[in-house]
Design an enzyme around this catalytic site. Structure first.
Site, short mmCIF file in Angstrom:
data_model
loop_
_atom_site.label_atom_id
_atom_site.label_comp_id
_atom_site.label_asym_id
_atom_site.label_seq_id
_atom_site.Cartn_x
_atom_site.Cartn_y
_atom_site.Cartn_z
N GLY A 42 0.86 -1.18 0.00
CA GLY A 42 0.00 0.00 0.00
C GLY A 42 0.90 1.23 0.00
O GLY A 42 2.08 1.16 -0.34
N LEU A 43 0.32 2.36 0.38
CA LEU A 43 1.13 3.58 0.33
C LEU A 43 2.35 3.47 1.23
O LEU A 43 3.45 3.89 0.86
CB LEU A 43 0.28 4.77 0.71
N ALA A 44 2.18 2.90 2.42
CA ALA A 44 3.32 2.81 3.33
C ALA A 44 4.36 1.81 2.81
O ALA A 44 5.55 2.13 2.68
CB ALA A 44 2.85 2.43 4.73
N GLY A 45 3.91 0.60 2.50
CA GLY A 45 4.85 -0.45 2.07
C GLY A 45 5.44 -0.17 0.70
O GLY A 45 6.65 -0.35 0.48
N ARG A 330 -14.30 13.37 12.89
CA ARG A 330 -15.16 12.21 12.64
C ARG A 330 -15.81 11.64 13.89
O ARG A 330 -16.96 11.24 13.86
CB ARG A 330 -14.33 11.12 11.97
N HIS A 401 -14.11 2.35 9.98
CA HIS A 401 -13.37 2.84 8.83
C HIS A 401 -11.86 2.71 8.96
O HIS A 401 -11.15 2.43 8.00
CB HIS A 401 -13.74 4.32 8.64
N GLU A 425 -0.86 2.32 8.47
CA GLU A 425 -1.98 2.08 9.39
C GLU A 425 -1.70 0.96 10.38
O GLU A 425 -2.32 0.89 11.43
CB GLU A 425 -3.25 1.78 8.57
#
Ligand code: FAD
Length: 637
Positions: A42-45, A330, A401, A425
């Site tokens: 994902g964005l981090a990995g 939120r 979420h 995350e």
């Protein structure tokens, strides 16, 4: 074990620069001697793998999907925050830092949040250099919009597909390194265990999801970037294969788990519409820039929205929070929606929905302007509900979420297992007890592009590392344990589907450890989870074979871990006798129904240590010190 967050000394604005200077470097020629395992694309990995490879390390990168670019980050819609102050509306690193600490209800580590705000600027530059099609204004400047918990516009976006565009950028960088031979990509692999040698993370065990083979990989460090565990609730906005496996298995191997009970319930999702639903859909927070949230003033009013005159509409967020209006954070927006529904003002067939209305925005700006900003989201809404949000208000309700909890990490993003890092995350993150919108993409990319590459190098250069290959006995042991577990799952041969257990677990968590919690409910939930888990191992049905594609087996392994992890969430929620952000214990609220913290007794990050099956986990506390942001009752009025 004494927790050490390793926060550098000195003024907060200099900490990261100073730390980078003090971290030992691996010289360029030596980098190619190190193998680094990155789990997650994902964005981090993806960002971490590409950047580490660009630096010269040998990277082994793993993901569940058939392609790295199908990681869950692709689903992110609304945008990414950065303190660029392009709008000249008073933004700064300090303001982003302040908003984030306050937004997280003062349960995050100041030094990390400040660094996040600092590097947020670099992320946008990196994205632009990669060609990410961020929205632009007429003059060519990158456009911004507002997200919850902020009074400035600092959210960069690419329509409602920001995650997809950012991920394509990271994927392009990753692909370059794959082609250069510096990243070896292993897709359709699921990490099922961590291998420790001499107390350090030195490898992983995976299952090949195509042929069922159990494989082992060795490295000098392991970076976990496996995303969040919101799917423990069964229904969530997360992708269906988001899980807790990898981080939970690392927890079982000695990595402490931070704040597992901090779950984000997003206020604007398409409401649940039936018992057979397996997924929920987010309607991006960006919609609250123009959409107005309301319910009928009169409880039980079943008239169609168009028949309810202005004077009989209750714009509860605008009335209660005049400063932030519909853009309160939120947790606040979600609790208020629940409150309205609990008081009988909910709309739609189930009464579990509120309106998000674009009538005024369309009258003011015209349909075309609204379509340009949110067209794809409106289209998605219409496809799912068969209602046209240009004509009638959307109906929305809160849903699970994001998870602020995750593996506890120090300032270097290293867990309590030396050599095991956690990014994005899956770490316990910079967001405290509540994450502000558009901050997850910022954190994932900050971790991956700008933090991990330095701190992993610092770790590698700082110690000696014995040569370890996959024939080391520690790998055989781990493989044995993974195989035993798979065989045990396959041999239960019960009658109830794994999904059925998962759904039941989700109901328990939503009811007792969801938007509102209380001690009796949490105690009850713990017993119910234990009973459900016992039944799972007696009566679950896992069809198919082990040496083939077997999605039932994959799911069974994930649900088995959720059933253990859920208990840890409940234990954490039960111990925190206060309310903060996403953790709302009904016994602790202000007269106005807001979360009431207890800073004297709970101003710490909770880090749980596993003590093995059947034993209660042990709590370690990282005290949180606030030198720059004054601890106050959060107010968005
Ligand atoms: C619908 C939706 C919209 C969102 N919109 C926004 C937004 O607008 N702005 C914002 O800031 N945030 C948003 N978020 C949150 C944000 O998208 C996520 O927090 C973020 O993308 C997580 O990135 P990640 O790299 O940490 O993990 P992920 O993108 O979830 O990637 C996890 C990776 O780990 C791999 N993996 C997982 N488990 C294993 C395993 N056991 N073995 C091997 N590989 C494994 C997966 O294959 C994947 O490659 C949104 C979230 C959702 C659900």
């Amino acid at each position: 074990m004494q927790l050490d967050a390793k926060i550098p000394s000195g003024p907060i604005q200099d900490k990261w620069d100073k730390h980078r200077f003090e971290l030992k470097l691996v010289n360029p020629a030596n980098k190619r001697k190190y193998d680094i395992i990155v789990v997650g694309t994902g964005l981090a990995g993806g960002a971490a793998a590409a950047t580490l490879a660009e630096l010269g390390y040998n990277v082994k990168n793993f993901c569940i999907q058939d392609s790295p670019r199908r990681a869950h980050s692709i689903a992110a819609q609304g945008g990414i925050n950065a303190a660029k102050n392009y709008q000249n509306d008073g933004d700064s690193i300090w303001r982003l830092f302040y908003d984030t600490v306050k937004g997280g209800d003062f349960r995050a580590r100041e030094a990390n949040v400040y660094r996040l705000a600092q590097v947020s600027r670099n992320i946008i530059d990196q994205g632009v250099a990669q060609g990410i099609p961020f929205a632009r204004e007429y003059g060519g400047q990158l456009a911004n919009r507002s997200f919850g918990g902020a009074q400035v516009s600092r959210t960069f976006y690419a329509r409602g597909q920001t995650g997809q565009q950012l991920l394509l950028g990271a994927y392009a960088s990753l692909s370059r390194q794959i082609a250069a031979g510096k990243v070896k990509m292993y897709s359709r692999r699921e990490m099922l265990d961590l291998v420790l040698v001499g107390g350090k993370a030195r490898g992983i065990v995976t299952r090949n999801l195509v042929n069922g083979e159990i494989e082992t990989y060795a490295g000098h460090a392991v970076v976990l970037a496996t995303g969040g565990y919101g799917n423990v609730f069964f229904l969530s906005t997360n992708a269906m294969n988001c899980n807790v496996n990898a981080s939970y298995r690392c927890y079982r191997r000695g990595a402490f788990f931070g704040n597992p009970c901090y779950t984000q319930i997003h206020p604007t999702c398409i409401p649940v519409h039936g018992d057979y639903q397996s997924k929920l859909t987010l309607m991006s927070e960006s919609l609250r820039n123009d959409g107005r949230v309301w319910v009928p003033k009169k409880a039980g009013d079943k008239r169609a929205p168009g028949e309810i005159p202005e004077s009989e509409r209750f714009y509860y967020l605008e009335e209660k929070y005049p400063s932030f209006g519909n853009l309160v954070p939120r947790d606040v927006a979600s609790r208020n929606a629940k409150e309205q529904c609990d008081q009988g003002r909910g709309v739609g067939e189930t009464g579990l929905a509120v309106y998000l209305d674009f009538r005024d925005a369309i009258d003011r700006d015209g349909r075309d302007v609204i379509a340009k900003k949110y067209g794809n989201l409106f289209q998605m809404y219409e496809k799912i509900t068969a209602q046209d949000p240009y004509q009638v208000p959307m109906m929305i309700y809160p849903a699970v979420h994001y998870t602020m909890g995750g593996l506890w990490v120090d300032y270097n993003l290293m867990t309590t297992v030396p050599g095991l890092f956690a990014a994005g995350e899956c770490n316990f993150s910079d967001h405290g007890a509540n994450r502000l919108g558009a901050s997850a993409l910022m954190q994932g990319l900050a971790d991956g592009y700008f933090v991990i590459p330095y701190t992993v190098g610092g770790y590698l250069a700082g110690e000696s590392h014995e040569a370890v290959a996959t024939d080391h006995p520690a790998f055989n042991d781990a493989v044995g344990q993974v195989s035993d577990r798979i065989n045990k799952l396959m041999s239960i041969n019960g009658k109830r589907t794994v999904d059925d257990f998962h759904k039941k677990l989700g109901h328990i968590l939503w009811e007792y450890c969801g938007m509102a919690r209380n001690n009796d409910g949490l105690d009850k939930a713990r017993n119910m989870i234990q009973e459900l888990r016992a039944e799972f191992w007696e009566n679950a049905r896992v069809p198919g074979e082990t040496d083939n594609v077997n999605q039932s087996l994959e799911k069974a392994g994930r649900v088995a871990d959720f059933l253990e992890f859920a208990e840890l969430m409940v234990i954490d929620a039960r111990h925190r006798q206060e309310s903060c952000g996403g953790h709302f214990n009904e016994a602790f609220q202000t007269d106005e129904g807001e979360a009431l913290r207890d800073d004297d007794n709970f101003c710490y990050a909770a880090a749980w240590e596993d003590r093995g099956p059947g034993e209660d986990p042990v709590l370690h506390k990282e005290p949180l010190e606030f030198e720059h942001v004054k601890l106050t009752q959060r107010s968005y009025k």
